[in-house]
Design a protein around this motif. Structure first.
Motif, short mmCIF file in Angstrom:
data_model
loop_
_atom_site.label_atom_id
_atom_site.label_comp_id
_atom_site.label_asym_id
_atom_site.label_seq_id
_atom_site.Cartn_x
_atom_site.Cartn_y
_atom_site.Cartn_z
N LEU A 461 90.80 0.82 32.05
CA LEU A 461 89.74 0.66 33.05
C LEU A 461 88.66 -0.31 32.58
N VAL A 462 88.34 -0.26 31.29
CA VAL A 462 87.27 -1.11 30.77
C VAL A 462 87.65 -2.59 30.81
N LEU A 463 88.94 -2.88 30.91
CA LEU A 463 89.38 -4.27 30.97
C LEU A 463 89.39 -4.83 32.38
N ILE A 464 89.50 -3.97 33.38
CA ILE A 464 89.52 -4.48 34.75
C ILE A 464 88.15 -4.41 35.42
N LEU A 465 87.23 -3.63 34.88
CA LEU A 465 85.91 -3.52 35.49
C LEU A 465 85.09 -4.81 35.40
N PRO A 466 85.01 -5.49 34.24
CA PRO A 466 84.16 -6.69 34.17
C PRO A 466 84.54 -7.79 35.17
N PRO A 467 85.82 -8.21 35.26
CA PRO A 467 86.12 -9.27 36.23
C PRO A 467 85.90 -8.84 37.67
N VAL A 468 86.23 -7.58 37.98
CA VAL A 468 86.00 -7.09 39.34
C VAL A 468 84.50 -7.07 39.65
N ALA A 469 83.70 -6.61 38.70
CA ALA A 469 82.26 -6.58 38.91
C ALA A 469 81.70 -8.00 39.06
N ALA A 470 82.23 -8.95 38.28
CA ALA A 470 81.74 -10.33 38.38
C ALA A 470 82.00 -10.92 39.75
#
Length: 636
Positions: A461-470
């Motif tokens: 989850l921690v790897l997909i959250l940053p790009p989605v949030a960006a």
């Protein structure tokens, strides 16, 4: 970027006379360039395009070849060059031709932003305070920035990257009637003695009184679309997580392990010892690696097929354990992966050791686990019952989202390749793609986890959250004014990537298989807890199973912490014939004589783990601001 300087030189022969004639004047002919005047006439038309006529009165001294103009453009700025002319002393304008820059009054682009023109042949005498006037004509678009209630002109009308002083600067700026300045404005700007590095920036807030929106101003995606896309991205992860959680919970993945208090020797013999230790090791975590190799070696030692000896080599800074093995049976009597592993380890007779294996395989590498991986995969395939497997995830939604996202990104760059859109999409694909690959790898590891699975879900989850949030922030705030197609494409590709990661995280095993693996995990937890006690309820013949569960480090810690206490308990038993430690505790010496007993068994575990890990193969050998204008001008 400033001027690029290059000297021109003539041929040999008659030109030597010219060189000799000017040699005496060399101190007066050092290369120097300044501008007596720069006059800019600019007009902002109704669509937002800025039409510029830029006159440069250049004063050359020395062996300059000609002039140069560098245009500093932002990612979205449109640029159209319309022509270049020279004005002679009589005021007559001579249009320069594009082409062979070796000819006077010709120009050419050195790159996409640097224009050069020739004013002097290499064979001509150097300039001596020679003034030449040039006029450049060009049009800029997308230089206005949409702001609340209007637009902002923030443009540098004088190239700061130059080698000399501008003695006089004049700007005459005309606005189409549809543009209304929000502050006093007479359209004329003047300045004198502007040194190198100094431009002339005009910042002017404007209101647009024309119909619709100006055609030559990049607006970006509508706010409503950005908010909708951001909402979709923000909601998708919780929804997919809830669906994944409910599915995995129904399969029993999040259920607690059986309490270790319920495990005893009878339970272990019924549920664990009926299988080979390496099969147990491969089955509990669905992986085959060094622990399974070490378990096979430990089992073969226990069965008398192989003998072992550990030699500890110490140096000033560290010590290391070297495992020496001797084959005690005819290798032709071995079958399956046992023979494959023995042939790989015993390549030069019936003896081998850690150093020999490393030296033998150093040029090509060696992975002992590869010898047993496929046979063990087949061996564990039927374990855990024949219950119904979990339904495979549907791949069609991910495929459709990917195709739609790719089409939207292509539309964003067609028919004109806008640099800002291309950069945004490239960054999204590059950074997002790298994080997606790492997230998929973590998700695939997570789906085979039966211990602490719920707690470990953060790893993917921690790897997909940053790009989605960006992407969500870009869409919601309108940052960088990305176009509608770009935002739609990035959002769809983001949704496809997230859905794909969650699909990879879905267990492929049914409830029966998961229950079986959790039983094995409970046995491992039992062994691990016992190794934390001074007098563990363990037997020496269980040593291969501890190795299969990857508990070699725990064995080592037990010996360092408790081996003296264990030895004392055995002495009490030997002298009195009884002990309060229990029958199992009285039989644990860390593996028995086959592995050295006492601390030697810890060394054996470490050495076997090192050998089982194998031998690695050798390795093979622009400006992003909103301001427009600026750039550079000079000679070459």
């Amino acid at each position: 970027m400033g001027w690029r300087l290059r000297c021109g030189f003539g041929g040999i022969g008659p030109t030597l006379v010219i060189v000799a004639a000017f040699a005496a004047r060399a101190p007066a002919l050092d290369r120097e360039l300044h501008w007596r005047a720069v006059v800019v006439d600019a007009r902002l038309d109704e669509s937002g395009r800025l039409h510029v006529v830029e006159r440069q009165d250049m004063v050359f001294t020395g062996d300059w070849n000609g002039g140069e103009r560098l245009f500093r453009l932002g990612l979205r700025h449109g640029f159209e060059f319309e022509g270049l002319s020279r004005i002679d002393r009589s005021g007559t304008e001579h249009e320069l031709a594009r082409g062979d820059i070796e000819l006077v009054d010709h120009y050419e682009w050195q790159d996409s932003r640097t224009l050069r023109w020739r004013s002097r042949l290499p064979s001509d005498p150097p300039f001596d305070r020679t003034e030449i006037a040039y006029v450049l004509r060009y049009t800029l678009s997308n230089i206005l920035v949409p702001v609340e209630g209007g637009y902002l002109l923030d443009h540098n009308f004088l190239a700061p990257d130059r080698t000399g002083v501008v003695e006089n600067f004049r700007l005459r700026l005309a606005l189409d009637p549809v543009w209304r300045p929000r502050e006093p404005f007479d359209g004329t700007f003047e300045a004198g003695h502007l040194p190198p590095g100094t431009g002339y920036v005009v910042t002017l807030p404007l209101e647009y009184a024309g119909p619709g929106r100006p055609a030559a101003v990049w607006q970006g995606a509508p706010a409503s679309l950005g908010h909708a896309l951001a909402a979709a991205l923000v909601l998708v992860i919780p929804v997919l997580w809830v669906l994944l959680y409910r599915r995995e919970k129904s399969l029993g993945r999040f259920a607690a392990l059986m309490p270790v208090e319920r495990i005893d020797e009878a339970w272990l013999r019924k549920n664990l010892f009926s299988m080979l230790p390496e099969v147990v090791g491969a089955a509990w975590d669905e992986r085959t690696g060094a622990p399974e190799v070490a378990a096979i070696l430990a089992r073969m030692v226990s069965e008398g097929k192989v003998s072992s000896e550990v030699r500890t080599e110490r140096s000033f800074l560290k010590s290391r354990n070297v495992l020496r093995l001797r084959l005690l049976v005819d290798r032709s009597t071995l079958q399956g992966y046992e023979k494959e592993l023995v042939d790989g380890l015993f390549f030069a007779g019936d003896t081998t050791d850690t150093d020999s294996i490393r030296e033998h395989y150093k040029g090509r590498g060696f992975d002992p686990a590869a010898k047993i991986r496929e046979p063990l995969r087949r061996a564990i395939a039927g374990l855990g019952g024949e219950g119904r497997k979990a339904a495979a995830p549907r791949r069609l939604p991910t495929l459709l989202l990917t195709l739609a996202g790719g089409a939207a990104c292509a539309a964003a760059m067609y028919p004109d390749l806008v640099a800002s859109e291309f950069l945004a999409i490239s960054l999204a694909l590059g950074i997002g793609g790298a994080l997606y690959i790492m997230a998929v790898l973590q998700a695939r590891n997570w789906r085979d986890t039966v211990v602490g699975a719920q707690r470990q879900s953060w790893k993917f989850l921690v790897l997909i959250l940053p790009p989605v949030a960006a992407v969500a922030v870009l869409a919601a705030t309108g940052a960088f004014r990305l176009g509608s197609w770009t935002l739609v494409g990035m959002t769809l590709l983001g949704l496809a990537a997230v859905n794909s990661v969650f699909n990879h995280a879905r267990s492929r095993q049914g409830a029966d298989k998961i229950r079986f693996r959790k039983m094995l995990a409970a046995a491992r937890e039992y062994f691990r807890r016992e190794l934390a006690r001074p007098l563990p309820n363990l037997r020496d013949e269980w040593f291969p199973y501890l190795m299969a569960f990857g508990l070699g480090a725990d064995i080592d810690r037990w010996f360092r912490a408790y081996a003296p206490a264990g030895a004392h308990a055995r002495e009490m038993r030997d002298s009195s014939g009884s002990s309060t430690a229990g029958a199992a505790a009285r039989s644990w010496s860390g593996g028995g004589g086959a592995f050295g007993g006492a601390g030697a068994s810890a060394s054996w575990a470490a050495a076997a783990g090192s050998l089982a890990a194998g031998v690695s193969a050798p390795s093979s050998g622009g400006s992003g601001s909103g301001r427009s204008g600026g750039g550079g001008m000079g000679g070459w």
